[in-house]
Design a protein around this motif. Structure first.
Motif, PDB file in Angstrom:
ATOM      1  N   UNK A  28       0.814  -1.208   0.000  1.00 18.21           N
ATOM      2  CA  UNK A  28       0.000   0.000   0.000  1.00 18.21           C
ATOM      3  C   UNK A  28       0.851   1.262   0.000  1.00 18.21           C
ATOM      4  N   UNK A  29       1.859   1.284   0.862  1.00 17.83           N
ATOM      5  CA  UNK A  29       2.704   2.474   0.961  1.00 17.83           C
ATOM      6  C   UNK A  29       3.510   2.691  -0.317  1.00 17.83           C
ATOM      7  N   UNK A  30       3.970   1.612  -0.922  1.00 15.75           N
ATOM      8  CA  UNK A  30       4.727   1.737  -2.174  1.00 15.75           C
ATOM      9  C   UNK A  30       3.837   2.294  -3.273  1.00 15.75           C
ATOM     10  N   UNK A 155       0.924  -3.583 -14.023  1.00 12.45           N
ATOM     11  CA  UNK A 155       2.372  -3.768 -13.817  1.00 12.45           C
ATOM     12  C   UNK A 155       2.976  -4.800 -14.772  1.00 12.45           C
ATOM     13  N   UNK A 156       2.486  -4.864 -16.000  1.00 11.64           N
ATOM     14  CA  UNK A 156       2.957  -5.879 -16.946  1.00 11.64           C
ATOM     15  C   UNK A 156       4.440  -5.729 -17.262  1.00 11.64           C
ATOM     16  N   UNK A 206      12.758  -4.516  -5.749  1.00 15.14           N
ATOM     17  CA  UNK A 206      12.883  -5.805  -5.050  1.00 15.14           C
ATOM     18  C   UNK A 206      11.979  -5.851  -3.813  1.00 15.14           C
ATOM     19  N   UNK A 207      11.965  -4.766  -3.068  1.00  6.60           N
ATOM     20  CA  UNK A 207      11.153  -4.727  -1.856  1.00  6.60           C
ATOM     21  C   UNK A 207       9.667  -4.847  -2.183  1.00  6.60           C
ATOM     22  N   UNK A 208       9.251  -4.218  -3.268  1.00  9.19           N
ATOM     23  CA  UNK A 208       7.850  -4.289  -3.674  1.00  9.19           C
ATOM     24  C   UNK A 208       7.481  -5.707  -4.095  1.00  9.19           C
ATOM     25  N   UNK A 209       8.290  -6.317  -4.941  1.00 14.05           N
ATOM     26  CA  UNK A 209       8.001  -7.673  -5.404  1.00 14.05           C
ATOM     27  C   UNK A 209       8.015  -8.649  -4.237  1.00 14.05           C
ATOM     28  N   UNK A 210       8.939  -8.484  -3.313  1.00 14.14           N
ATOM     29  CA  UNK A 210       9.031  -9.369  -2.159  1.00 14.14           C
ATOM     30  C   UNK A 210       7.783  -9.301  -1.284  1.00 14.14           C
ATOM     31  N   UNK A 217       9.005 -14.648  -4.722  1.00 15.81           N
ATOM     32  CA  UNK A 217      10.249 -15.331  -5.081  1.00 15.81           C
ATOM     33  C   UNK A 217      10.950 -14.701  -6.277  1.00 15.81           C
ATOM     34  N   UNK A 218      10.229 -13.869  -7.041  1.00 15.16           N
ATOM     35  CA  UNK A 218      10.818 -13.245  -8.218  1.00 15.16           C
ATOM     36  C   UNK A 218      11.653 -12.013  -7.885  1.00 15.16           C
ATOM     37  N   UNK A 219      11.657 -11.606  -6.626  1.00 12.62           N
ATOM     38  CA  UNK A 219      12.444 -10.423  -6.247  1.00 12.62           C
ATOM     39  C   UNK A 219      13.919 -10.597  -6.566  1.00 12.62           C
TER      40      UNK A 219
END
Length: 242
Positions: A28-30, A155-156, A206-210, A217-219
């Motif tokens: 949410x914050x991102x 986010x494609x 990375x932080x968003x994907x994580x 796992x894709x981070x």
């Protein structure tokens, strides 16, 4: 259907994901910090505000930010539910009347509310049509449901970069939400909320994907970025009047 290893309407996945707030809060914050253009939260808020409701129900309230905004800015009497005890605890700490409950079996009488809000939640339910009928039941005649979901190719560019599949095939998404809502509501309007998410560096990405639900796992696949990554932000807010 999506090739994600877990379905977003899996009860076990939903229970695990929302047992604590850290990942949801990070997402949410991102989003709020990085979005350029239309903010989907604001589109949903305006859809509620324009009918000046006295009583509002939010289902899937999360950490309670939207419910608190409704109460403070509109002066509405807000009730909230979530299947997660932790989310209910956090929402109640904001002064909102919150309880643990399931949108598929709402613990309220018929016609109790002027507006119901179901933002980014209906695709987590096992029986979307039952959830929609329950939301219609607790709304007064002429009441309104505001229901947000993800749009096509949200986010494609991000997922293309790290080798992931875009989110598609949702049980309640931008392509099927209107049809499903028309079974219980007399009028349904689609409001697109599109913008751009700008990730300034690889670590932010990375932080968003994580913090995502099914693709954390894709981070580790995020490369170093020579310039900020811009990716589509696509949401749809359905506004359904009873």
């Amino acid at each position: 259907m999506s090739k994600d290893p877990f379905r977003l309407d899996s009860p076990l996945l939903v229970q695990w994901e929302y047992a604590s707030e850290e990942r949801l809060r990070t997402r949410n914050e991102a989003y709020r910090r990085l979005v350029r253009g239309v903010n989907a939260d604001d589109v949903a808020f305006e859809a509620v505000a324009e009918v000046s409701p006295g009583r509002v129900l939010e289902v899937g309230c999360g950490i309670g930010e939207f419910a608190e905004r409704l109460a403070k800015e509109l002066g509405a009497e807000v009730r909230a539910i979530d299947i997660s005890a932790r989310m209910v605890e956090l929402t109640a700490a904001r002064g909102i009347d919150a309880r643990v409950a399931d949108v598929q079996a709402l613990p309220f009488e018929d016609a109790e509310f002027d507006v119901a809000v179901a933002n980014w939640v209906l695709y987590h339910t096992q029986d979307v049509d039952l959830a929609i009928r329950e939301l219609a039941r607790v709304l007064r005649p002429g009441g309104r449901l505001v229901a947000a979901t993800l749009g096509v190719d949200h986010t494609v560019e991000l997922w293309n970069l790290v080798g992931g599949e875009p989110t598609r095939g949702l049980s309640f998404g931008s392509e099927n939400g209107e049809e499903r809502l028309r079974e219980a509501f007399s009028s349904v309007e689609r409001r697109d909320a599109e913008g751009t998410l700008v990730f300034p560096d690889a670590q932010t990405l990375r932080e968003y994907i994580a913090a995502t639900i099914t693709r954390a796992h894709l981070a580790e696949n995020v490369p170093e970025l020579e310039q900020p990554l811009e990716t589509r932000s696509a949401h749809v807010v359905f506004v359904a009047d009873k």
